[in-house]
Design a protein around this motif. Structure first.
Motif, PDB file in Angstrom:
ATOM      1  N   TRP A  88       0.654  -1.243   0.132  1.00 31.10           N
ATOM      2  CA  TRP A  88      -0.147  -0.110  -0.139  1.00 31.10           C
ATOM      3  C   TRP A  88       0.906   1.323  -0.055  1.00 31.10           C
ATOM      4  N   GLY A  89       0.466   2.221  -0.520  1.00 26.58           N
ATOM      5  CA  GLY A  89       0.947   3.763  -0.329  1.00 26.58           C
ATOM      6  C   GLY A  89       0.433   4.673  -0.813  1.00 26.58           C
ATOM      7  N   TYR A  90       1.176   6.081  -0.678  1.00 24.16           N
ATOM      8  CA  TYR A  90       0.355   7.077  -1.153  1.00 24.16           C
ATOM      9  C   TYR A  90       1.508   8.107  -1.603  1.00 24.16           C
ATOM     10  N   VAL A  91       1.005   9.235  -2.514  1.00 25.21           N
ATOM     11  CA  VAL A  91       1.999  10.196  -3.042  1.00 25.21           C
ATOM     12  C   VAL A  91       1.915  11.264  -1.566  1.00 25.21           C
ATOM     13  N   THR A  92       3.088  11.569  -1.222  1.00 26.82           N
ATOM     14  CA  THR A  92       3.112  12.561  -0.077  1.00 26.82           C
ATOM     15  C   THR A  92       3.734  13.953  -0.579  1.00 26.82           C
ATOM     16  N   ASN A  93       3.793  14.620   0.578  1.00 33.84           N
ATOM     17  CA  ASN A  93       4.698  15.886   0.394  1.00 33.84           C
ATOM     18  C   ASN A  93       5.997  16.012   0.249  1.00 33.84           C
ATOM     19  N   GLY A  94       6.616  14.983   0.488  1.00 31.12           N
ATOM     20  CA  GLY A  94       8.094  14.616   0.359  1.00 31.12           C
ATOM     21  C   GLY A  94       8.618  13.456   1.429  1.00 31.12           C
ATOM     22  N   GLY A  95       9.927  13.533   1.321  1.00 34.42           N
ATOM     23  CA  GLY A  95      10.580  12.117   1.895  1.00 34.42           C
ATOM     24  C   GLY A  95      10.254  12.359   3.559  1.00 34.42           C
ATOM     25  N   SER A  96      10.242  13.455   4.330  1.00 29.13           N
ATOM     26  CA  SER A  96      10.115  13.638   5.431  1.00 29.13           C
ATOM     27  C   SER A  96       8.603  13.187   6.059  1.00 29.13           C
ATOM     28  N   GLU A  97       7.614  13.443   5.268  1.00 33.27           N
ATOM     29  CA  GLU A  97       6.326  12.758   5.459  1.00 33.27           C
ATOM     30  C   GLU A  97       6.096  11.365   5.428  1.00 33.27           C
ATOM     31  N   GLY A  98       7.034  10.918   4.349  1.00 33.32           N
ATOM     32  CA  GLY A  98       7.041   9.467   4.317  1.00 33.32           C
ATOM     33  C   GLY A  98       7.639   8.682   5.334  1.00 33.32           C
ATOM     34  N   ASN A  99       8.789   9.251   5.867  1.00 28.90           N
ATOM     35  CA  ASN A  99       9.560   9.024   7.033  1.00 28.90           C
ATOM     36  C   ASN A  99       8.795   8.959   8.244  1.00 28.90           C
ATOM     37  N   LEU A 100       7.803  10.028   8.306  1.00 26.43           N
ATOM     38  CA  LEU A 100       6.748  10.057   9.547  1.00 26.43           C
ATOM     39  C   LEU A 100       5.916   8.918   9.445  1.00 26.43           C
ATOM     40  N   TYR A 101       5.452   8.481   8.412  1.00 27.61           N
ATOM     41  CA  TYR A 101       4.504   7.571   7.878  1.00 27.61           C
ATOM     42  C   TYR A 101       5.215   6.127   8.297  1.00 27.61           C
ATOM     43  N   GLY A 102       6.299   5.867   7.938  1.00 25.73           N
ATOM     44  CA  GLY A 102       6.976   4.480   8.308  1.00 25.73           C
ATOM     45  C   GLY A 102       6.867   4.374   9.755  1.00 25.73           C
ATOM     46  N   LEU A 103       7.502   5.433  10.408  1.00 27.10           N
ATOM     47  CA  LEU A 103       7.574   5.150  12.018  1.00 27.10           C
ATOM     48  C   LEU A 103       6.404   5.134  12.426  1.00 27.10           C
ATOM     49  N   TYR A 104       5.391   5.997  12.039  1.00 27.93           N
ATOM     50  CA  TYR A 104       4.066   5.786  12.587  1.00 27.93           C
ATOM     51  C   TYR A 104       3.416   4.458  12.586  1.00 27.93           C
ATOM     52  N   VAL A 105       3.445   3.651  11.370  1.00 29.76           N
ATOM     53  CA  VAL A 105       3.274   2.266  11.117  1.00 29.76           C
ATOM     54  C   VAL A 105       4.066   1.428  12.303  1.00 29.76           C
ATOM     55  N   ALA A 106       5.108   1.563  12.378  1.00 26.15           N
ATOM     56  CA  ALA A 106       6.136   1.002  13.383  1.00 26.15           C
ATOM     57  C   ALA A 106       5.504   1.104  14.486  1.00 26.15           C
ATOM     58  N   ARG A 107       5.343   2.273  15.101  1.00 25.84           N
ATOM     59  CA  ARG A 107       4.859   2.725  16.394  1.00 25.84           C
ATOM     60  C   ARG A 107       3.646   1.833  16.748  1.00 25.84           C
ATOM     61  N   VAL A 244       5.409   7.021  -0.179  1.00 27.15           N
ATOM     62  CA  VAL A 244       5.595   6.007   0.886  1.00 27.15           C
ATOM     63  C   VAL A 244       5.069   4.668   0.365  1.00 27.15           C
ATOM     64  N   LEU A 245       5.720   3.495   0.471  1.00 23.50           N
ATOM     65  CA  LEU A 245       5.195   2.212   0.313  1.00 23.50           C
ATOM     66  C   LEU A 245       5.539   1.576   1.585  1.00 23.50           C
ATOM     67  N   VAL A 246       4.416   0.570   1.807  1.00 26.82           N
ATOM     68  CA  VAL A 246       4.569  -0.151   3.143  1.00 26.82           C
ATOM     69  C   VAL A 246       3.675  -1.505   3.044  1.00 26.82           C
ATOM     70  N   LYS A 247       3.994  -2.531   3.639  1.00 29.00           N
ATOM     71  CA  LYS A 247       3.431  -3.695   3.585  1.00 29.00           C
ATOM     72  C   LYS A 247       1.904  -3.444   4.181  1.00 29.00           C
ATOM     73  N   LYS A 248       0.998  -3.973   3.227  1.00 23.60           N
ATOM     74  CA  LYS A 248      -0.484  -3.588   3.348  1.00 23.60           C
ATOM     75  C   LYS A 248      -1.142  -4.037   4.766  1.00 23.60           C
ATOM     76  N   ASN A 249      -0.541  -5.544   5.221  1.00 22.11           N
ATOM     77  CA  ASN A 249      -1.084  -6.121   6.461  1.00 22.11           C
ATOM     78  C   ASN A 249      -0.528  -5.131   7.648  1.00 22.11           C
ATOM     79  N   TYR A 250       0.494  -4.437   7.429  1.00 19.94           N
ATOM     80  CA  TYR A 250       0.908  -3.585   8.509  1.00 19.94           C
ATOM     81  C   TYR A 250       0.063  -2.372   8.554  1.00 19.94           C
ATOM     82  N   LYS A 251      -0.157  -1.625   7.340  1.00 23.44           N
ATOM     83  CA  LYS A 251      -0.982  -0.273   7.376  1.00 23.44           C
ATOM     84  C   LYS A 251      -2.446  -0.537   7.744  1.00 23.44           C
ATOM     85  N   ASP A 252      -3.040  -1.873   7.552  1.00 22.88           N
ATOM     86  CA  ASP A 252      -4.500  -2.137   8.038  1.00 22.88           C
ATOM     87  C   ASP A 252      -4.812  -1.742   9.511  1.00 22.88           C
TER      88      ASP A 252
END
Length: 300
Positions: A88-107, A244-252
């Motif tokens: 899963w993924g989406y077009v972001t405002n830039g790399g910083s937002e993508g990093n925030l999303y990855g860490l958000y999923v991890a949290r 940002v791209l992420v494994k969908k089962n994590y994003k869910d």
């Protein structure tokens, strides 16, 4: 109704435009591509395109570019070997937002996890860690800017009872150093860490590294759980953007339905710029994969 600027404001705007055009001719030192021509898309600037919500779920706001955004995401999912039917993924405002999303999923996966990132990591990561209220440990770097794996091993060993969240750099800001996911995963196995998550910040180097199959590998085949890239750096765009791209089962684990927009809130921002996905789509279609490879070779 069209209202013209008064003389003073018109002169102010004209002065600024001349200054911006002059600076653009001598703009160096930042990884920003400028060799693009999106003039064919200018009529779209008259439209309030908004990709609010999840790219895969249509919205009551139907003046959007979701269909083109999905094609952009599919291109990069293939390039980075995202797992079939589980990305899963989406077009972001830039790399910083993508990093925030990855860490958000991890949290959300590991609320008591510790983020490990090197001292050469982009400044957005520390800010994102603070926003998400995550524990973190800064790892030393080697002379080439790459993560010091001995230090990582020692820090992980000291906190073996906590889940590990790795923020790997795929091209550091100053030296374009790449952290080695294979060595990182060896450490996780050595310390018997079962609960772990790896996010790759591949803002600039990710696209061209994947196109040229540069080592060390960092995509989903090599163990990443999510990654962020920029669109305005290697490809080029008048508007900062990325994805940002992420494994969908994590994003869910994230997101909820919002009735009045008729879609699902799974992104960091609510309203999302609908023009950036079109710029990226246009560049991908004009250049194609081979054209992008040639672009990468010419830059080396």
């Amino acid at each position: 109704m069209k209202t013209p600027l008064n003389t003073k404001d018109n002169e102010r705007l004209s002065s600024y435009m001349k200054l911006a055009e002059a600076r653009a001719k001598h703009f160096i030192g930042y990884p920003i591509a400028q060799d693009f021509d999106y003039s064919e898309l200018y009529p779209l600037l008259k439209l309030p395109l908004n990709n609010v919500g999840d790219p895969w779920v249509e919205s009551t706001y139907d003046l959007n570019s979701r269909s083109l955004e999905l094609e952009v995401l599919e291109f990069f999912a293939e390039l980075f070997h995202a797992p079939a039917n589980n990305w899963w993924g989406y077009v972001t405002n830039g790399g910083s937002e993508g990093n925030l999303y990855g860490l958000y999923v991890a949290r959300e996966l590991y609320p008591n996890g510790i983020v490990y990132y090197s001292e050469a990591t982009h400044y957005s990561v520390q800010k994102n860690i603070q926003l998400l209220n995550l524990r973190s440990i800064v790892i030393r770097t080697q002379k080439n800017g790459e993560m010091d794996y001995e230090d990582l091993n020692a820090m992980v060993q000291m906190h073996r009872d906590q889940p590990v969240i790795i923020l790997a750099n795929i091209g550091t800001t100053m030296m374009e150093a790449k952290d080695d996911l294979q060595r990182i995963q060896q450490i996780l196995r050595r310390q018997a860490i079962k609960n772990h998550y790896i996010h790759c910040d591949a803002a600039l180097a990710g696209t061209y590294s994947a196109l040229l199959d540069l080592k060390p590998g960092f995509d989903f085949n090599h163990g990443t759980d999510s990654m962020a890239i920029s669109g305005h750096k290697f490809i080029g765009s008048p508007i900062p953007c990325g994805l940002v791209l992420v494994k969908k089962n994590y994003k869910d684990r994230i997101g909820k339905a919002i009735p009045y927009i008729g879609t699902v809130d799974t992104t960091i921002t609510g309203s999302r710029n609908g023009h950036s996905p079109i710029f990226i789509w246009y560049a991908l279609k004009k250049l194609g994969k081979e054209g992008l490879k040639q672009r990468a070779l010419e830059c080396l």
